[in-house]
Every structure is written in C-alpha cells, then in structure tokens.
Design a protein around this motif. Structure first.
Motif, PDB file in Angstrom:
ATOM      1  N   TRP A  88       0.802  -1.224   0.000  1.00  0.00           N
ATOM      2  CA  TRP A  88       0.000   0.000   0.000  1.00  0.00           C
ATOM      3  C   TRP A  88       0.837   1.277   0.000  1.00  0.00           C
TER       4      TRP A  88
ATOM      5  N   ASP B 138      -9.233   4.291   6.971  1.00  0.00           N
ATOM      6  CA  ASP B 138      -8.226   4.655   5.976  1.00  0.00           C
ATOM      7  C   ASP B 138      -8.810   4.692   4.558  1.00  0.00           C
TER       8      ASP B 138
ATOM      9  N   GLN C 255      -4.922  -1.126  14.486  1.00  0.00           N
ATOM     10  CA  GLN C 255      -3.619  -0.473  14.701  1.00  0.00           C
ATOM     11  C   GLN C 255      -3.603   0.446  15.926  1.00  0.00           C
TER      12      GLN C 255
ATOM     13  N   TRP D 146      -7.215   5.702  17.392  1.00  0.00           N
ATOM     14  CA  TRP D 146      -5.931   5.636  16.689  1.00  0.00           C
ATOM     15  C   TRP D 146      -5.731   6.982  15.982  1.00  0.00           C
TER      16      TRP D 146
ATOM     17  N   ARG E  92      -3.738   8.239  13.645  1.00  0.00           N
ATOM     18  CA  ARG E  92      -3.657   8.373  12.182  1.00  0.00           C
ATOM     19  C   ARG E  92      -5.025   8.109  11.546  1.00  0.00           C
TER      20      ARG E  92
ATOM     21  N   TRP F 142      -6.841  10.436   8.966  1.00  0.00           N
ATOM     22  CA  TRP F 142      -7.389   9.985   7.663  1.00  0.00           C
ATOM     23  C   TRP F 142      -8.837  10.481   7.514  1.00  0.00           C
TER      24      TRP F 142
ATOM     25  N   ARG G 236       3.801   2.984  12.941  1.00  0.00           N
ATOM     26  CA  ARG G 236       2.882   2.259  12.050  1.00  0.00           C
ATOM     27  C   ARG G 236       1.612   1.902  12.827  1.00  0.00           C
TER      28      ARG G 236
HETATM   29  N1  GLY Z   1      -3.434   2.744   5.716  1.00  0.00           N
HETATM   30  C1  GLY Z   1      -2.630   2.028   6.609  1.00  0.00           C
HETATM   31  C2  GLY Z   1      -2.083   2.844   7.708  1.00  0.00           C
HETATM   32  O1  GLY Z   1      -2.432   3.997   7.880  1.00  0.00           O
HETATM   33  O2  GLY Z   1      -1.268   2.302   8.445  1.00  0.00           O
END
Ligand code: GLY
Length: 420
Positions: free
Chosen positions: A76, A185, A253, A261, A263, A267, A379
């Motif tokens: 990705w 995401d 994640q 999360w 990130r 997003w 990550r």
């Molecule tokens: N789209 C995967 C991430 O943000 O880790």
C-alpha cells in the motif's frame, strides 16, 4: 511554461491544496517554517534512495537508521516515494530551479514501476498507490498516457464495493460472503474514484452504481457507522455482507477497540475534506470538522499526537509524526473550506504549529545518518520502542509533510528559493 504554471496552480486547486485567497486567516509576521531547507534535505535523501536502487524498483517503507526497508509495488505504500518525487518536481518547477527536470524524470521512472497495480483488486489501497504516483504525475504534467491507468485503477477499486453494506471492502477476499471489513483509511482512496469519474472513468461492468455514487455511498456509510458521539472514529468496522448489518466496531492499529488511533482520525479529517472539495456537499465538510475538532482538542502542546489518543505513554518514541503530517495537510485545506471564521483561524494555526514542530528537531531529521525526513512515526500503537512498528520514519509521513509544506508555502507565499 505558462501552461505548466497553470497546471501546477490547477493541481493545487484540484487536489484541494490551500491556495492564497482573501479569506486566508491572518498570519504571524514570520511563520518560521523554512520550506526551502526542508526541500533541500528531502531532495538529498530521496535522491540517495534513487541512486542506491538504480536497477531495482523496490519501494521504501520505513527506516530506523540510514537505510530504508523496501517493499514491492503491491504494497500500500509504494505510491508515496514517486509521490514525494513529484512534489520535489512541483517545488522546483514552481521556483524555477534547475533540477526540476531531474525530479520529473526520476518521478516518472518510479511511477511507471507501478503500472501493473492498475489491475489490483486484492485490497482498497490502489487509491494510495495510483493517485499519489500517476495522479500527481498527471496533475503536474498533463501526461495523457497516465489517464487510462488512473481510470483502470478506479474501475478495479469499484469491484470491491458491496451494495448491501454500501461500503467498499477494504481488506479480505473480494468474494467473502461471511464478513466484510472496512477501515477508516479507506476514506483516502475515494479521491481516485471521484477524480476518475470527472475524467472519463467508469465503474467496473456490472457494478450497480457509478464511481461517484460508490464514493458517496461509502462516505455516507462511514458517517453512519464509524463516528462516535464525540467526533472520534473507529478504525475498523466488520459487517455482514448479506444483511448489511454491523457485526463489530474495533481497532487493528490502535490501542483498544474504544480508543482512537490518531492516524485513523487524521485519515478521517483528510478524507472527508477531500470529498467536500469535489462534491461541495455540506455533510462531508461537517464530518471533516467533527473529526478535526476531536483531533485538535486531544493534541499535546507540540501538536504531534501519540499513536493513539488513549495512550498513557508520553515519550517521543510513542508518537506518530505521520498522523501529524496527514492532519497538517488536511487542516490547511479545511481552513479554506470552512465557513466559520474562528474555525478557519484555528485550523490554519494548528496546521502551522504542527509544521513548525515537524520541521525542527527532534522530529525533523536533517542529517544523512537517517534515511527518513521525519522521526517518531508509528505504524501502529506499540508499547515497545524497539519494535519496527514505532519510533521510526515512514515514507507516507514524509510524503504528507512535503504535501503540507507545498500547500503552506502556497498559502503564505513566504518561501524563498533554496540558496537565497
Ligand atoms: N493505511 C494504513 C495505515 O495507515 O497504516
């Protein structure tokens, strides 16, 4: 030349980057963000990777030291390195620097390495892969060879749309009848669909909706299923593809199913702001603002969030500078989109403060001892700073930093050509 400059300006508008306009909030006298310096360092590091991978199209992903770990074109993240090169080309061209042609050729080489991914249907990230590479390339050069590849990629992504749930299946087998997994995401990959729909693209044969319809359906169902009352978002929603019902809301994640999360939150801000840019539908602006308001009210003083807002780990090694870079880029655009003058100011100031942090030590990695540009990216949420999941550089953090700086420079016109 005029046409090139026009294309560059158009690309910023089309991509939703901030452009200088009468509504721009008042700025501090000296923004103290040295865009030319960051671009010089970025140029050195990105060029070094190209030199060390001359005969091998392996794409950088993460780096704790002086060498990037690489992945193949299916991963990705593969579009971010060519995307960074396109941004260096854009910057050089905008400032009439002599190396513009070098960056264009490099960006083209790494973009072309991704051409087989246009048929990729095994996950949703074809949007990241193709739009950051071919999409940026088309917007900056008008190279018509790129258009069919972008449109084929949108058709491939449309195959993952599940009409019963109204959402794109982000992960998992495209034919799975028992479960569908969608992640926040995925909002980032709608731009490929919407942009393609405006440039002759069509959904795959047999799909019940066109590309724009698929993107809107997905965004609308995300508003319905992913948002919590307080404006935070779940990372993952599992659904039953037969009934369309939600099975479980959870994280993959982040720290826990009910935590946020960071990130993923970034997003959401970015993805809804992008949907608003193309559709002008107020519900998408509102969704982006809700996500932004949660994000901003949970930031630490340096404007770089922990990898999860529910984390009690306060060290730099548990932060996620990539989330901050994504959010900075999104907030710059949102500051132009929102109608509310106080939000306008707040979003712009937050983006500026974030960029001030990210372009200085300890986040900014000036020295060549480290391959990446931004330090302290994660990550995933992770409690072990030695793990490769945290306390690292990530290529997409660097990409969104460059994107945000280009938008910031454009918005402030404060940048000076490198060397001056
Ligand atoms: N789209 C995967 C991430 O943000 O880790």
């Amino acid at each position: 030349m005029k046409r090139l400059i026009q294309l560059w300006i158009t690309s910023f508008v089309t991509l939703g980057f901030t452009s200088l306009n009468a509504e721009q909030p008042a700025l501090a006298q000296s923004p103290a963000i040295d865009v030319p310096r960051v671009m010089r360092v970025a140029g050195r590091k990105l060029s070094a990777f190209n030199l060390s991978h001359k005969d091998q199209l392996a794409y950088p992903t993460e780096a704790k030291g002086s060498v990037w770990t690489t992945v193949d074109s299916k991963n990705w993240v593969s579009g971010f390195y060519p995307g960074c090169l396109w941004y260096l080309y854009a910057y050089s061209k905008e400032n009439s620097l002599p190396d513009a042609e070098k960056w264009r050729q490099m960006a083209e080489k790494w973009t072309i390495g991704l051409q087989n991914e246009q048929y990729h249907t095994s996950q949703h990230d074809i949007g990241f892969i193709i739009f950051d590479s071919y999409g940026n390339g088309f917007l900056l050069t008008g190279n018509t060879d790129y258009l069919p590849i972008i449109n084929q990629s949108a058709a491939s992504l449309s195959k993952r749309f599940v009409p019963t749930t109204g959402l794109i299946r982000s992960w998992g087998n495209i034919d799975d009848k028992t479960i569908q997994t969608t992640v926040i995401d995925n909002m980032m990959n709608l731009e490929l669909l919407v942009w393609s729909s405006l440039h002759g693209g069509k959904a795959a044969q047999g799909m019940p909706s066109n590309l724009l319809g698929i993107a809107k359906s997905h965004a609308d169902r995300v508003i319905e299923h992913f948002f919590r009352e307080d404006g935070s978002v779940y990372h993952v929603v599992d659904l039953d593809p037969s009934s369309g019902k939600v099975i479980k809301k959870r994280t993959h994640q982040g720290k826990s199913d009910e935590s946020t999360w960071s990130r993923g939150q970034a997003w959401a801000i970015y993805g809804f702001s992008s949907m608003y840019q193309y559709t002008q539908e107020p519900r998408y602006l509102k969704a982006s603002e809700r996500a932004a308001d949660y994000y901003l009210s949970h930031l630490p003083p340096d404007f770089v969030p922990p990898s999860d807002f529910g984390s009690s780990l306060t060290g730099l090694e548990f932060k996620d500078s990539s989330a901050a870079a994504v959010a900075a880029s999104a907030l710059l655009r949102l500051s132009n989109q929102t109608e509310d003058p106080s939000r306008k100011k707040q979003y712009f100031a937050a983006a500026e403060k974030t960029l001030q942090s990210l372009t200085q030590a300890p986040y900014f990695l000036e020295s060549d001892d480290r391959a990446g540009i931004l330090n302290y990216a994660a990550r995933n949420y992770c409690e072990d700073p030695e793990s490769k999941l945290t306390n690292t550089s990530l290529i997409f953090g660097d990409y969104y930093l460059l994107e945000a700086l280009l938008a910031y420079a454009k918005a402030t016109e404060s940048h000076l050509a490198p060397g001056s």
